[in-house]
Design a protein around this motif. Structure first.
Motif, PDB file in Angstrom:
ATOM      1  N   TYR A 101      40.532  97.462  13.294  1.00 29.52           N
ATOM      2  CA  TYR A 101      39.643  98.615  13.150  1.00 29.52           C
ATOM      3  C   TYR A 101      40.007  99.629  14.236  1.00 29.52           C
ATOM      4  N   THR A 103      39.166 103.966  15.621  1.00 29.59           N
ATOM      5  CA  THR A 103      38.542 105.283  15.433  1.00 29.59           C
ATOM      6  C   THR A 103      39.608 106.359  15.249  1.00 29.59           C
ATOM      7  N   HIS A 113      29.221 104.345  20.183  1.00 28.41           N
ATOM      8  CA  HIS A 113      28.522 104.019  18.938  1.00 28.41           C
ATOM      9  C   HIS A 113      29.440 103.279  17.976  1.00 28.41           C
ATOM     10  N   HIS A 114      30.674 103.779  17.827  1.00 26.84           N
ATOM     11  CA  HIS A 114      31.627 103.140  16.920  1.00 26.84           C
ATOM     12  C   HIS A 114      31.977 101.729  17.383  1.00 26.84           C
ATOM     13  N   GLU A 115      32.163 101.557  18.693  1.00 25.44           N
ATOM     14  CA  GLU A 115      32.499 100.228  19.209  1.00 25.44           C
ATOM     15  C   GLU A 115      31.385  99.231  18.911  1.00 25.44           C
ATOM     16  N   ARG A 116      30.155  99.625  19.173  1.00 30.05           N
ATOM     17  CA  ARG A 116      29.028  98.722  18.908  1.00 30.05           C
ATOM     18  C   ARG A 116      28.916  98.423  17.405  1.00 30.05           C
ATOM     19  N   LYS A 117      29.141  99.440  16.584  1.00 29.73           N
ATOM     20  CA  LYS A 117      29.043  99.258  15.140  1.00 29.73           C
ATOM     21  C   LYS A 117      30.110  98.285  14.640  1.00 29.73           C
ATOM     22  N   TYR A 118      31.350  98.486  15.105  1.00 27.57           N
ATOM     23  CA  TYR A 118      32.440  97.618  14.655  1.00 27.57           C
ATOM     24  C   TYR A 118      32.248  96.184  15.135  1.00 27.57           C
ATOM     25  N   SER A 120      29.429  94.688  15.828  1.00 30.20           N
ATOM     26  CA  SER A 120      28.334  94.109  15.051  1.00 30.20           C
ATOM     27  C   SER A 120      28.791  93.744  13.644  1.00 30.20           C
ATOM     28  N   LEU A 121      29.548  94.628  13.022  1.00 30.89           N
ATOM     29  CA  LEU A 121      30.033  94.399  11.657  1.00 30.89           C
ATOM     30  C   LEU A 121      30.949  93.191  11.589  1.00 30.89           C
ATOM     31  N   THR A 142      25.622  90.561  21.460  1.00 34.56           N
ATOM     32  CA  THR A 142      25.978  89.517  20.516  1.00 34.56           C
ATOM     33  C   THR A 142      26.380  88.259  21.276  1.00 34.56           C
TER      34      THR A 142
END
Length: 339
Positions: A101, A103, A113-118, A120-121, A142
């Protein structure tokens, strides 16, 4: 709709192979109770028919997915490419596959934000663990396996790999000072990264150690990209009393110094000595003296650490510090008091 345009299902594979759906599923998951010949036939049919498993569905059926996630800010830069070489080598030696993944740009807004989202996903759905490179986030909410490479903090909450940035910077500066340089320009990296701050500290402390006054005009703020290497070196080399040497805190910015020196008619090393940091492949062909932080090995070590965590094997240490080494080429020269 034509059959060729329809999605191939696991039922189609089973029907063509003359086996049950559960046998296809066990073959895909590497179960030992599927005969080698049967598994080979199933995999061959899968390749011919273009069948792809749904990773998320697969993860719900199996506790272990044999898949590792790699999160990077930008895969186009030499640092990222070298990290990926090491990760790829470790993956090739393991039973895991890799999912990347990105950006797409280190300057992109909302990186945290993107790091946390990825994270988590990936950790909550389809992977067994995640490697995150040069994160701007210091802590992730996590309990799943995470290893960071070049973390934002010296001692992050999750296992990490980083280089001895301070020692590497000191060694580079001591080399330049030993050649007689006193006006040494410095181009810094991304201010949010611990590695960048440690290299700047090494620059400052080496000057103090040599009793050389620190001139703040000789310190320029970059972001580890060639573009800022160009803008910062233009500023430094336009000073009335320009530096006799420049220490760029990564090789990517040192490439920018080469470009500006050529534009200004300055020769390296005759008119300007130059040192970088990273030892990316391009530095060898340019004859750049640089600090090797063994980036590929950092990627390899980080992946091995993550695999150990996934497999329940205790780590020898939570933070692995890759020892740096100064690589002397031909981009520096000695000067005397008259220069």
């Amino acid at each position: 709709m034509d059959q060729e345009k329809q999605s191939v299902t696991i039922q189609d594979v089973a029907r063509t192979a003359g086996v049950s759906v559960s046998t296809v599923s066990r073959a895909l998951n590497g179960k030992s109770d599927v005969a080698k010949e049967t598994r080979g036939r199933i995999l061959s049919i899968i390749e011919e028919m273009g069948f792809t498993t749904n990773l998320a569905a697969r993860s719900m059926r199996s506790q272990k997915k044999n898949l590792i996630g790699l999160i990077m800010p930008d895969i186009a830069y030499p640092f990222a490419i070298e990290v990926m070489k090491g990760v790829n080598r470790a993956i090739a030696e393991s039973e895991f596959d890799l999912l990347v993944y990105t950006t797409g740009n280190v300057r992109k807004s909302g990186r945290a934000h993107h790091e946390r989202k990825y994270v988590s996903l990936l950790t909550k759905s389809i992977t067994d663990g995640v490697i995150i490179v040069a994160p701007v986030v210091g802590e992730f909410n996590t309990d799943e396996p995470i290893v960071s490479i070049d973390p934002v903090m010296s001692n992050p909450t999750n296992p990490a790999v980083h280089a001895t940035n301070y020692q590497g910077s000191m060694e580079a500066m001591e080399y330049l000072i030993g050649l007689g340089h006193k006006r040494i320009g410095y181009i810094g990296g991304r201010v949010e990264l611990e590695s960048s701050n440690r290299r700047l500290l090494g620059y400052r402390d080496s000057l103090k150690k040599a009793n050389i006054p620190i001139d703040e005009k000789l310190i320029a703020s970059g972001d580890f990209t060639t573009e800022t290497g160009i803008s910062c070196s233009r500023m430094l080399l336009s000073l009335p009393n320009r530096p006799t040497a420049i220490f760029a805190s990564n090789d990517q910015m040192a490439l920018g110094v080469f470009q500006v020196a050529e534009e200004m008619g300055l020769r390296i090393p005759e008119d300007l000595s130059l040192v970088g940091f990273d030892n990316i492949p391009e530095s060898k062909y340019l004859g750049l003296t640089t600090v090797d932080q063994f980036i590929s090995e950092m990627g390899y070590m980080g992946t091995q650490m993550l695999i150990k965590i996934i497999n329940g094997i205790p780590l020898d240490e939570q933070t692995y510090r890759m020892q740096t080494r100064l690589v002397i080429r031909n981009s520096c020269r000695a000067i005397d008091a008259r220069d």
